[in-house]
Structure formats: structure tokens, C-alpha cells
Scaffold this active site. Structure first.
Site, PDB file in Angstrom:
ATOM      1  N   GLN A   1       6.860  14.063 -12.069  1.00 47.79           N
ATOM      2  CA  GLN A   1       7.243  13.888 -12.965  1.00 47.79           C
ATOM      3  C   GLN A   1       6.650  13.347 -14.238  1.00 47.79           C
ATOM      4  O   GLN A   1       6.788  13.352 -15.150  1.00 47.79           O
ATOM      5  CB  GLN A   1       8.487  11.987 -12.694  1.00 47.79           C
TER       6      GLN A   1
ATOM      7  N   CYS B   1      16.373   7.629 -10.855  1.00 46.33           N
ATOM      8  CA  CYS B   1      15.680   7.679 -10.397  1.00 46.33           C
ATOM      9  C   CYS B   1      15.543   8.145 -12.150  1.00 46.33           C
ATOM     10  O   CYS B   1      15.548   8.310 -12.937  1.00 46.33           O
ATOM     11  CB  CYS B   1      15.776   9.537 -10.336  1.00 46.33           C
ATOM     12  N   LEU B   2      13.515   7.710 -12.291  1.00 43.79           N
ATOM     13  CA  LEU B   2      13.586   7.620 -13.862  1.00 43.79           C
ATOM     14  C   LEU B   2      13.539   9.165 -14.069  1.00 43.79           C
ATOM     15  O   LEU B   2      13.571   9.476 -15.187  1.00 43.79           O
ATOM     16  CB  LEU B   2      12.054   7.279 -13.824  1.00 43.79           C
TER      17      LEU B   2
ATOM     18  N   GLY C   1       9.346   3.781  -8.014  1.00 42.08           N
ATOM     19  CA  GLY C   1       8.084   4.728  -7.852  1.00 42.08           C
ATOM     20  C   GLY C   1       7.944   6.094  -8.662  1.00 42.08           C
ATOM     21  O   GLY C   1       9.078   5.468  -9.838  1.00 42.08           O
TER      22      GLY C   1
ATOM     23  N   HIS D   1       9.978  14.559  -4.211  1.00 44.22           N
ATOM     24  CA  HIS D   1       9.646  14.872  -5.689  1.00 44.22           C
ATOM     25  C   HIS D   1       9.149  15.919  -5.698  1.00 44.22           C
ATOM     26  O   HIS D   1       8.431  16.580  -6.027  1.00 44.22           O
ATOM     27  CB  HIS D   1       9.264  13.645  -6.746  1.00 44.22           C
TER      28      HIS D   1
ATOM     29  N   HIS E   1      12.710   9.440  -1.456  1.00 44.06           N
ATOM     30  CA  HIS E   1      12.784  10.410  -2.590  1.00 44.06           C
ATOM     31  C   HIS E   1      11.613  10.382  -2.808  1.00 44.06           C
ATOM     32  O   HIS E   1      11.518  11.137  -4.092  1.00 44.06           O
ATOM     33  CB  HIS E   1      13.372   8.833  -3.630  1.00 44.06           C
ATOM     34  N   GLU E   2      10.301   9.690  -3.008  1.00 45.53           N
ATOM     35  CA  GLU E   2       9.342  10.066  -4.011  1.00 45.53           C
ATOM     36  C   GLU E   2       8.711  11.260  -3.312  1.00 45.53           C
ATOM     37  O   GLU E   2       8.038  12.489  -3.540  1.00 45.53           O
ATOM     38  CB  GLU E   2       7.576   8.882  -3.713  1.00 45.53           C
TER      39      GLU E   2
HETATM   40 NI    NI Z   1      12.250  10.133  -8.967  1.00 49.06          NI
END
Ligand code: NI
Length: 165
Positions: free
Chosen positions: A51, A93-94, A46, A139, A135-136
Site C-alpha cells: 500500500q 481499506c486505506l 493495518g 494485500h 485483510h493485510e
Molecule cells: Ni487495506
């Protein structure tokens, strides 16, 4: 389509509260396409617009995490409207490259949002897909998965990313 740079911790944009999307403009559509491409190439489950430096309520999720679905979803203004059961699973997480930890999340999630055609969508998901949704959506509130860790694990994270906070 084009790749977008993924911002990493401790970039302050990751802590911003994302603004709701009011109009689905060409820019939003282009950003969505670029985010999907960026997410696929980065092997992410995701990606939230924060991000990539755009604090608006837009997320991309890999819907194929639920076996019945085979595509990447874009959801605007997503909210969780119900949860059931809990599950501990490993997360990364990216925006926090190289760090993985176990996080407790709801196992089943009901979510609502708007798709790129402006239609309200509502669906239930579970497991990895439900985890990615939580998770998203975190964010979009400026919350990172590391915020859910125990004090001991937060310390391990801080040591690993020493001097970055
Ligand atoms: Ni993330």
C-alpha cells in the site's frame, strides 16, 4: 519517522504479489516505523507494504484491536496457519478510501511471522484483530477486500469508482 503516501485503487502495485523479506535491513526497520506512523495518522487498523508502493511481505497491524495488547505490531512474512468460526463485519481499506462493506472472515485466526528482531512469532487473535490480519495478508497476495464482495456489491463498488478499473 516520516509519512509515506498511501497508494489507492486502482494503482497496480496493489495487485502485486509481495516478495518475502530475506534480511531485516536498516531500510526495512525505517520503512516499518514510517508505516506505523502513516497508519496511525490515517486511522487505519493495518497497513501492508504494497500500500505504500513496496511489494514485500511486511505488514503493520493495530494490535490494540485485541484488548490485551496495546501496541502496533510489525510482522514480516506473515501467514495464517489456522482459522476457526466465521463472522461478518464491516471493512474498509486505506487504499479504497470512502468505501465500506461487510465481509465474511474467519473469527479466530492463528498466525505466524517474523518480528523486526528476526524472531519467529506465533499468536492467536480474534475479532477485529483477526479481521485486520486477514485483510493485510490478503494485500500481500494482491487481494483487496472488494474482491470478497458478492457480484451485486462489486457492481455497486464499480459504479462508485466508475472508470477506474
Ligand atoms: Ni487495506
Amino acid at each position: 519517522m516520516a509519512l509515506i503516501e498511501i497508494r489507492t485503487f486502482p494503482d497496480p502495485v496493489l495487485r502485486k504479489l509481495a516478495a518475502p523479506v530475506e534480511n531485516i535491513t536498516d531500510e526495512i526497520v525505517k520503512l516499518s516505523q514510517d508505516m506505523i506512523e502513516t497508519m496511525i495518522l490515517a486511522h487505519g487498523a493495518g497497513l501492508a507494504a504494497n500500500q505504500v508502493g513496496v511489494p514485500i511481505q511486511l505488514i503493520a497491524v493495530d494490535a490494540s484491536l485485541n484488548s490485551r495488547n496495546k501496541k502496533h505490531l510489525i510482522i514480516l512474512n506473515p501467514v495464517i496457519i489456522g482459522t476457526d468460526l466465521e463472522e461478518i463485519g464491516e471493512e474498509g481499506c486505506l487504499s479504497v478510501p470512502g468505501f465500506y462493506e461487510f465481509v465474511k472472515r474467519a473469527k479466530i485466526v492463528s498466525a505466524r511471522g517474523v518480528d523486526l528482531t528476526g524472531k519467529t512469532i506465533e499468536f492467536e487473535c480474534e475479532g477485529q484483530f483477526a479481521r485486520a490480519m486477514q485483510h493485510e495478508i490478503d494485500h500481500l497476495k494482491g487481494v483487496l477486500f472488494i474482491d470478497h464482495l458478492s457480484p451485486v456489491k462489486k457492481n455497486i463498488f464499480k459504479k462508485k469508482y466508475a472508470g477506474q478499473k
